[in-house]
Scaffold this active site. Sequence first.
Site, short mmCIF file in Angstrom:
data_model
loop_
_atom_site.label_atom_id
_atom_site.label_comp_id
_atom_site.label_asym_id
_atom_site.label_seq_id
_atom_site.Cartn_x
_atom_site.Cartn_y
_atom_site.Cartn_z
N ASP A 67 28.82 30.05 35.63
CA ASP A 67 29.85 30.79 34.51
C ASP A 67 31.21 30.83 34.72
O ASP A 67 31.94 30.96 34.24
CB ASP A 67 29.37 31.43 34.03
CG ASP A 67 27.50 31.34 33.28
OD1 ASP A 67 27.90 29.78 33.03
OD2 ASP A 67 26.37 31.52 32.48
N MET A 68 31.44 31.67 36.37
CA MET A 68 31.96 32.96 36.44
C MET A 68 32.76 32.38 36.62
O MET A 68 34.21 32.51 36.38
CB MET A 68 31.61 34.07 36.76
CG MET A 68 30.38 35.17 36.46
SD MET A 68 31.35 35.86 34.75
CE MET A 68 31.96 36.99 35.19
#
Length: 230
Positions: free
Chosen positions: A147-148
């Site tokens: 995600d990051m």
Amino acid sequence: MQLALLGAEVIKVEQPTTGDQTRGLMNVGEDIGLSPSFMGMNLNKRSLTLNLKSADAISIIKKLIVDTDVMVENFKAGTMERLGLGYEELKKIKPDLIYCSVTGYGQNGPKAGEAAYDGAIQASSGMMSQTGHAETGPTRTGFMPVDMATALSTAFAIAASLHRKAITGLGQQIDSAMLDTAIVMQASQFSNYLNQDQLLGLQGNASPTGQPTANVFPTQDGFIPVSYTH
């Protein structure tokens, strides 16, 4: 958030009533709509709610696009086209629009229309085949690396597109896939496999470099990681 920190005016469109799902995730506080995770990832943003199944909402989006440099969406591939908000439709309103789509598996291919979360991509990209011990089997990480990292690579792609637009005056469509990011994060492992047919398997606390002095070792009062250099 990265672009907002650099001075961009960012308007986040959330669904009515509940808003972004992260508003309530990992939250033990009394304010159920403002979790620390949500606040940390959404600082400097403005927000509005729209029901995108409503014709009025579609009209509002199209009005906003007139003065928008970049639009980012993270629905499953094909969703925005069905809503009448695809790239080809919106660039009629804003020819130099930078239109960024973030998905699990990209806009094309056998899994293009599938939903994805961080854990699913950790599994499908091969990350989990290297994380864990022989006795535990594959495990996911305790944080959300895909995600990051996807968010960071997407912000970089948008910044590059804005630079291109400043030089050429042209907009473009960006296809940002979580799977692509996860594979880039494992560039060394993929290169070894594709060139030498080498699969590392579950490493536990061992370094993927194969250097025993770079492992994590148990001690009397905890664990110690050792970094090995020549």
